[in-house]
Design a protein around this motif. Structure first.
Motif, PDB file in Angstrom:
ATOM      1  N   ILE A  26      12.227  -2.156  22.409  1.00 43.54           N
ATOM      2  CA  ILE A  26      10.788  -2.175  22.137  1.00 43.54           C
ATOM      3  C   ILE A  26      10.206  -0.769  22.263  1.00 43.54           C
ATOM      4  CG2 ILE A  26       8.546  -3.101  22.893  1.00 43.54           C
ATOM      5  CD1 ILE A  26      10.551  -5.118  21.424  1.00 43.54           C
ATOM      6  N   ASP A  27      10.663  -0.022  23.259  1.00 42.97           N
ATOM      7  CA  ASP A  27      10.200   1.353  23.446  1.00 42.97           C
ATOM      8  C   ASP A  27      10.485   2.199  22.196  1.00 42.97           C
ATOM      9  OD1 ASP A  27       8.812   2.675  25.491  1.00 42.97           O
ATOM     10  OD2 ASP A  27      10.585   3.883  25.977  1.00 42.97           O
ATOM     11  N   HIS A  28      11.688   2.067  21.676  1.00 41.49           N
ATOM     12  CA  HIS A  28      12.074   2.804  20.472  1.00 41.49           C
ATOM     13  C   HIS A  28      11.207   2.372  19.283  1.00 41.49           C
ATOM     14  CE1 HIS A  28      14.635   4.559  17.347  1.00 41.49           C
ATOM     15  NE2 HIS A  28      14.563   3.389  16.745  1.00 41.49           N
ATOM     16  N   HIS A  29      11.045   1.081  19.133  1.00 34.34           N
ATOM     17  CA  HIS A  29      10.260   0.518  18.029  1.00 34.34           C
ATOM     18  C   HIS A  29       8.805   0.991  18.099  1.00 34.34           C
ATOM     19  CE1 HIS A  29       9.084  -2.423  15.007  1.00 34.34           C
ATOM     20  NE2 HIS A  29       8.168  -2.893  15.816  1.00 34.34           N
ATOM     21  N   VAL A  30       8.227   0.984  19.292  1.00 37.00           N
ATOM     22  CA  VAL A  30       6.839   1.411  19.490  1.00 37.00           C
ATOM     23  C   VAL A  30       6.675   2.877  19.092  1.00 37.00           C
ATOM     24  CG1 VAL A  30       5.106   1.908  21.276  1.00 37.00           C
ATOM     25  CG2 VAL A  30       6.222  -0.329  21.205  1.00 37.00           C
ATOM     26  N   LYS A  31       7.616   3.716  19.498  1.00 37.58           N
ATOM     27  CA  LYS A  31       7.541   5.139  19.152  1.00 37.58           C
ATOM     28  C   LYS A  31       7.520   5.323  17.632  1.00 37.58           C
ATOM     29  CE  LYS A  31       9.409   7.260  23.288  1.00 37.58           C
ATOM     30  NZ  LYS A  31      10.432   6.706  24.138  1.00 37.58           N
ATOM     31  N   GLU A  32       8.357   4.573  16.919  1.00 42.79           N
ATOM     32  CA  GLU A  32       8.386   4.689  15.462  1.00 42.79           C
ATOM     33  C   GLU A  32       7.084   4.198  14.837  1.00 42.79           C
ATOM     34  OE1 GLU A  32      11.977   3.002  13.844  1.00 42.79           O
ATOM     35  OE2 GLU A  32      13.051   4.855  14.318  1.00 42.79           O
ATOM     36  N   GLU A  33       6.548   3.105  15.372  1.00 46.01           N
ATOM     37  CA  GLU A  33       5.272   2.624  14.833  1.00 46.01           C
ATOM     38  C   GLU A  33       4.169   3.649  15.068  1.00 46.01           C
ATOM     39  OE1 GLU A  33       5.553  -2.168  14.434  1.00 46.01           O
ATOM     40  OE2 GLU A  33       4.393  -1.414  16.118  1.00 46.01           O
ATOM     41  N   ARG A  34       4.092   4.153  16.293  1.00 49.92           N
ATOM     42  CA  ARG A  34       3.046   5.134  16.616  1.00 49.92           C
ATOM     43  C   ARG A  34       3.173   6.420  15.811  1.00 49.92           C
ATOM     44  NH1 ARG A  34       3.095   4.723  23.107  1.00 49.92           N
ATOM     45  NH2 ARG A  34       1.794   2.885  23.273  1.00 49.92           N
ATOM     46  N   ASN A  35       4.383   6.918  15.692  1.00 54.92           N
ATOM     47  CA  ASN A  35       4.596   8.232  15.079  1.00 54.92           C
ATOM     48  C   ASN A  35       4.738   8.209  13.562  1.00 54.92           C
ATOM     49  OD1 ASN A  35       4.543   9.307  17.669  1.00 54.92           O
ATOM     50  ND2 ASN A  35       6.760   9.170  17.901  1.00 54.92           N
ATOM     51  N   GLU A  36       5.181   7.077  13.011  1.00 55.97           N
ATOM     52  CA  GLU A  36       5.444   7.039  11.568  1.00 55.97           C
ATOM     53  C   GLU A  36       4.631   5.983  10.824  1.00 55.97           C
ATOM     54  OE1 GLU A  36       9.677   7.383  10.554  1.00 55.97           O
ATOM     55  OE2 GLU A  36      10.034   7.842  12.682  1.00 55.97           O
ATOM     56  N   ILE A  37       4.663   4.761  11.303  1.00 48.74           N
ATOM     57  CA  ILE A  37       4.035   3.662  10.560  1.00 48.74           C
ATOM     58  C   ILE A  37       2.506   3.718  10.658  1.00 48.74           C
ATOM     59  CG2 ILE A  37       3.797   1.152  10.379  1.00 48.74           C
ATOM     60  CD1 ILE A  37       6.768   0.937  11.154  1.00 48.74           C
ATOM     61  N   PHE A  38       1.965   3.850  11.861  1.00 45.74           N
ATOM     62  CA  PHE A  38       0.504   3.861  12.012  1.00 45.74           C
ATOM     63  C   PHE A  38      -0.156   5.009  11.253  1.00 45.74           C
ATOM     64  CE2 PHE A  38       0.570   1.376  16.328  1.00 45.74           C
ATOM     65  CZ  PHE A  38       0.995   0.246  15.650  1.00 45.74           C
ATOM     66  N   ALA A  63      -3.509   6.467   6.637  1.00 46.31           N
ATOM     67  CA  ALA A  63      -3.696   7.363   5.493  1.00 46.31           C
ATOM     68  C   ALA A  63      -3.819   6.591   4.179  1.00 46.31           C
ATOM     69  CB  ALA A  63      -2.538   8.354   5.411  1.00 46.31           C
ATOM     70  N   ALA A  64      -3.372   5.345   4.161  1.00 43.48           N
ATOM     71  CA  ALA A  64      -3.409   4.538   2.935  1.00 43.48           C
ATOM     72  C   ALA A  64      -4.850   4.136   2.630  1.00 43.48           C
ATOM     73  CB  ALA A  64      -2.527   3.302   3.087  1.00 43.48           C
ATOM     74  N   LYS A  65      -5.352   4.601   1.517  1.00 44.98           N
ATOM     75  CA  LYS A  65      -6.762   4.356   1.152  1.00 44.98           C
ATOM     76  C   LYS A  65      -7.023   2.881   0.815  1.00 44.98           C
ATOM     77  CE  LYS A  65      -7.884   8.740   1.298  1.00 44.98           C
ATOM     78  NZ  LYS A  65      -7.903   9.173   2.681  1.00 44.98           N
ATOM     79  N   SER A  66      -5.994   2.185   0.353  1.00 50.69           N
ATOM     80  CA  SER A  66      -6.195   0.810  -0.102  1.00 50.69           C
ATOM     81  C   SER A  66      -6.219  -0.215   1.037  1.00 50.69           C
ATOM     82  CB  SER A  66      -5.098   0.434  -1.102  1.00 50.69           C
ATOM     83  OG  SER A  66      -3.829   0.503  -0.466  1.00 50.69           O
ATOM     84  N   LEU A  67      -5.938   0.214   2.258  1.00 51.34           N
ATOM     85  CA  LEU A  67      -5.921  -0.718   3.380  1.00 51.34           C
ATOM     86  C   LEU A  67      -7.248  -0.708   4.140  1.00 51.34           C
ATOM     87  CD1 LEU A  67      -2.412  -0.080   4.993  1.00 51.34           C
ATOM     88  CD2 LEU A  67      -3.121  -2.065   3.658  1.00 51.34           C
ATOM     89  N   ALA A  75       0.794  -1.234   0.000  1.00 55.07           N
ATOM     90  CA  ALA A  75       0.000   0.000   0.000  1.00 55.07           C
ATOM     91  C   ALA A  75       0.829   1.287   0.000  1.00 55.07           C
ATOM     92  CB  ALA A  75      -0.933   0.006   1.208  1.00 55.07           C
ATOM     93  N   LEU A  76       2.041   1.214   0.518  1.00 55.96           N
ATOM     94  CA  LEU A  76       2.856   2.428   0.655  1.00 55.96           C
ATOM     95  C   LEU A  76       3.896   2.555  -0.450  1.00 55.96           C
ATOM     96  CD1 LEU A  76       3.574   2.321   4.514  1.00 55.96           C
ATOM     97  CD2 LEU A  76       1.712   3.510   3.338  1.00 55.96           C
ATOM     98  N   LYS A  77       4.185   3.798  -0.813  1.00 59.50           N
ATOM     99  CA  LYS A  77       5.236   4.049  -1.800  1.00 59.50           C
ATOM    100  C   LYS A  77       6.609   3.915  -1.142  1.00 59.50           C
ATOM    101  CE  LYS A  77       2.721   7.148  -4.896  1.00 59.50           C
ATOM    102  NZ  LYS A  77       1.460   7.429  -4.202  1.00 59.50           N
ATOM    103  N   GLU A  78       6.748   4.516   0.029  1.00 62.54           N
ATOM    104  CA  GLU A  78       8.020   4.458   0.752  1.00 62.54           C
ATOM    105  C   GLU A  78       7.959   3.351   1.794  1.00 62.54           C
ATOM    106  OE1 GLU A  78       9.397   8.221   2.310  1.00 62.54           O
ATOM    107  OE2 GLU A  78       8.368   9.274   0.686  1.00 62.54           O
TER     108      GLU A  78
END
Length: 160
Positions: free
Chosen positions: A117-129, A134-138, A72-75
């Motif tokens: 895990i704390d670092h990973h969670v922050k990235e998921e919350r702030n960037e991945i989620f 925002a991905a319309k196809s999901l 679904a994502l370009k990047e």
């Protein structure tokens, strides 16, 4: 169909896992400072529970969530980074699970795993989620159901 913020979706489910594991790490930290009788055994059991939760969580992300995002994502560089973080966490999990005593090194490994895990969670919350939402196809609501079913199957296999 776009997911509304009030409807629980795949990201909400994954974040619920994050919060549960964070509580477990906090409890572990309290036990690590305890001199009470039985604390070492409780730490060992809790650490193994943390490892099981993280292993199941990583598996459902890698089998369902990340592949769908890749399509679904370009990047997708953020997903590659997340997968590398998973690999590092899995290595520490294997080390922790192989240990039979909750000694100083055991505590150190659990602490570092918690930091990973704390670092990973922050990235998921702030960037991945946000990108996933925002991905319309999901269809993140349908994906939540897939994640829950897979998680239940894995947890059942772990218990059996």
């Amino acid at each position: 169909m776009a997911t509304t913020r009030t409807e629980a979706d795949a990201c909400t489910l994954l974040d619920t896992d994050h919060k549960a594991v964070k509580k477990m790490f906090k409890t572990y930290e309290e036990l690590a400072g305890s001199k009470a009788r039985g604390a070492a055994q409780k730490k060992l059991e809790l650490a193994h529970q943390i490892c099981q939760e993280l292993t199941v969580h990583a598996t459902v992300e890698e089998e369902i969530f990340y592949p769908a995002l890749r399509e679904a994502l370009k990047e997708t560089d953020i997903l590659a980074e997340a997968e590398v973080e998973h690999a590092g966490a899995k290595d520490l999990i294997a080390q922790i699970e192989a240990m039979e005593e909750a000694d100083e090194m055991f505590d150190a490994k659990v602490k570092v795993l918690g930091e990973y895990i704390d670092h990973h969670v922050k990235e998921e919350r702030n960037e991945i989620f946000p990108k996933a939402r925002a991905a319309k196809s999901l269809d993140l609501v349908r994906m939540r159901d897939q994640l829950m079913a897979r998680k239940e199957a894995l947890m059942g296999a772990e218990v059996a």
